[in-house]
Write a protein that holds these residues in place. Structure first.
Motif, PDB file in Angstrom:
ATOM      1  N   VAL A 355       4.866   2.752  -3.801  1.00 54.25           N
ATOM      2  CA  VAL A 355       4.829   1.785  -2.867  1.00 54.25           C
ATOM      3  C   VAL A 355       4.536   2.257  -1.462  1.00 54.25           C
ATOM      4  N   GLU A 356       5.396   3.287  -1.020  1.00 56.56           N
ATOM      5  CA  GLU A 356       5.161   3.797   0.312  1.00 56.56           C
ATOM      6  C   GLU A 356       4.143   4.601   0.437  1.00 56.56           C
ATOM      7  N   HIS A 357       3.499   5.149  -0.501  1.00 56.52           N
ATOM      8  CA  HIS A 357       2.315   6.197  -0.633  1.00 56.52           C
ATOM      9  C   HIS A 357       1.133   4.897  -0.271  1.00 56.52           C
ATOM     10  N   MET A 358       1.153   3.880  -1.016  1.00 60.12           N
ATOM     11  CA  MET A 358      -0.125   2.941  -0.795  1.00 60.12           C
ATOM     12  C   MET A 358      -0.055   2.427   0.681  1.00 60.12           C
ATOM     13  N   THR A 384      -9.755  -2.630  -2.330  1.00 58.32           N
ATOM     14  CA  THR A 384      -8.897  -1.668  -1.592  1.00 58.32           C
ATOM     15  C   THR A 384      -7.619  -1.514  -2.314  1.00 58.32           C
ATOM     16  N   LEU A 385      -6.941  -2.521  -2.674  1.00 62.00           N
ATOM     17  CA  LEU A 385      -5.628  -2.592  -3.677  1.00 62.00           C
ATOM     18  C   LEU A 385      -5.929  -1.689  -4.823  1.00 62.00           C
ATOM     19  N   ALA A 386      -7.104  -1.968  -5.618  1.00 59.03           N
ATOM     20  CA  ALA A 386      -7.403  -1.230  -6.941  1.00 59.03           C
ATOM     21  C   ALA A 386      -7.440   0.223  -6.718  1.00 59.03           C
ATOM     22  N   ASP A 387      -8.116   0.761  -5.477  1.00 59.38           N
ATOM     23  CA  ASP A 387      -8.044   2.059  -5.024  1.00 59.38           C
ATOM     24  C   ASP A 387      -6.840   2.726  -4.889  1.00 59.38           C
ATOM     25  N   ALA A 388      -5.958   1.794  -4.246  1.00 64.85           N
ATOM     26  CA  ALA A 388      -4.625   2.344  -3.805  1.00 64.85           C
ATOM     27  C   ALA A 388      -3.720   2.463  -4.943  1.00 64.85           C
ATOM     28  N   ILE A 389      -3.977   1.673  -5.873  1.00 62.19           N
ATOM     29  CA  ILE A 389      -2.917   1.626  -7.258  1.00 62.19           C
ATOM     30  C   ILE A 389      -3.462   3.105  -7.680  1.00 62.19           C
ATOM     31  N   VAL A 390      -4.677   3.187  -8.141  1.00 61.47           N
ATOM     32  CA  VAL A 390      -4.942   4.334  -8.817  1.00 61.47           C
ATOM     33  C   VAL A 390      -4.777   5.844  -8.053  1.00 61.47           C
TER      34      VAL A 390
END
Length: 394
Positions: A355-358, A384-390
């Motif tokens: 979570v902190e990384h995202m 943007t969220l999908a890229d962050a999760i991956v």
């Protein structure tokens, strides 16, 4: 005297809001605070609310107090929305409250008056204000398993095994629909099994229903609550209008107590109004009157239901878009649960470090336990969220 006070822990969600505001990145995404937002990031005033407020402004002739339990017309209208015809009027007591939080607090105070030794059983996880209020009232508390972090679904076998430890007179707090913070809900058959177990244990259910209409629709979202209230000897229900009417700042809620023994109704109602008198005397009326007007006027109600359905289907569309984007990026069905969850929230299953990384790399703001507010997304920020999760390898 003030030097004797201790500093209170900072609310994590409020701290997250501050951090988000101070982030200069234009691509940042706020998935933290539990407030509905439209595609532009605004929390709008619903059209029916605007219309009702205009009518109220023109017709209202006094700002005098209502009854201690609130306007009876509001109590009748909102209890009917939640319970339908599942219970008869002579089994129901109700008192207007300052929001759903006020209703929860008042319900727990009622429990404490009746049975100070009762243990309040909470789902793991639950809305953080539940344990906070219980601790503030110095009441006993226990947890039952609810969410399986691997499958991102309800751990029903674990839930039932833990609830087997409930004692007579204990209170089991249940989320009526759109579980906060996970988005994972019980099926109708599971609701029936929970009702049966609570009944056998001679315990009392306390249902927090704050998102009716946000999940599968107004009627479907109330089915679990109606099963419990019509089946068990006694039920407490805390209802909120903040989300489904969008009247967050008007603090509009209702505490209901259902007893199949109609002889208890008068005394129960008296205790509800007594608690109102001790805590704030007369409840706020503006939001309650607006809600009552909408529910009782066919034209306003139709307008409200139409807009509420737009909100619900919009969130379902965002869920599907995000699940599809993650399936495309990961070539797996690991995130299909996002489309299956209901309501504003889903628990992603990420670690605090992920979570902190995202947040640091992508400007994605969600609560540390990875609860994310789906309504904080729009069609442009999903990728943007999908890229962050991956990228965080959730």
């Amino acid at each position: 005297m003030f030097e004797l006070l201790n500093a209170q822990p900072q609310d994590k969600i409020m701290a997250l809001m501050v951090a988000y505001r101070e982030d200069p990145r234009e691509t940042k995404v706020d998935l933290g605070v539990g407030v509905y937002k439209d595609p532009t990031g605004n929390t709008p005033v619903m059209r029916a609310v605007k219309s009702a407020e205009k009518q109220l402004w023109e017709a209202e002739t006094t700002k005098s107090y209502t009854a201690l339990g609130g306007d009876p017309a509001f109590v009748k209208a909102l209890s009917s929305l939640v319970l339908g015809d599942a219970v008869s009027a002579d089994t129901l007591s109700g008192a207007a409250q300052p929001g759903g939080t006020g209703a929860i607090h008042q319900a727990l105070e009622l429990v404490k008056m009746a049975n100070p030794d009762a243990t309040i059983w909470l789902s793991a996880p639950t809305w953080p204000n539940h344990p906070s209020i219980i601790k503030h009232l110095k009441m006993n508390m226990a947890e039952y398993r609810y969410f399986d972090n691997d499958s991102r679904a309800v751990d029903f076998s674990g839930m039932m095994a833990d609830l087997d430890g409930v004692k007579a007179g204990d209170v089991v707090l249940l989320h009526g629909c759109c579980h906060n913070p996970t988005g994972a809900n019980l099926t109708i058959e599971q609701w029936k099994e929970v009702a049966d177990l609570i009944g056998k244990k001679n315990a009392v259910p306390l249902i927090d229903i704050a998102y009716q209409g946000f999940g599968d629709g107004l009627e479907a979202d109330a089915q679990g609550t109606r099963i419990i209230a019509s089946t068990l000897p006694e039920t407490l229900i805390a209802a909120s209008c903040s989300k489904n009417f969008g009247v967050y700042r008007e603090r509009t809620g209702l505490l209901m107590a259902v007893s199949q023994d109609t002889g208890k109704q008068k005394v129960t109602q008296g205790n509800l109004t007594h608690l109102n008198r001790q805590n704030f005397s007369f409840p706020p009326d503006h939001g309650a009157r607006v809600v009552q007007m909408i529910l009782d006027d066919p034209k306003l109600r139709s307008e409200w239901e139409t807009e509420l359905e737009e909100v619900r289907t919009g969130m379902l569309g965002l869920r599907k878009q995000l699940a599809d984007a993650l399936r495309q990026r990961t070539n797996s069905d690991n995130f299909d649960f996002i489309a299956e969850h209901r309501g504003m929230f889903s628990r992603l299953g990420a670690t605090p470090e992920q979570v902190e990384h995202m947040r640091e790399k992508h400007g994605i703001y969600m609560v540390g336990d990875s609860r994310m507010n789906i309504a904080g997304l729009n069609k442009d920020s999903v990728d943007t969220l999908a890229d962050a999760i991956v990228d965080a390898r959730v």
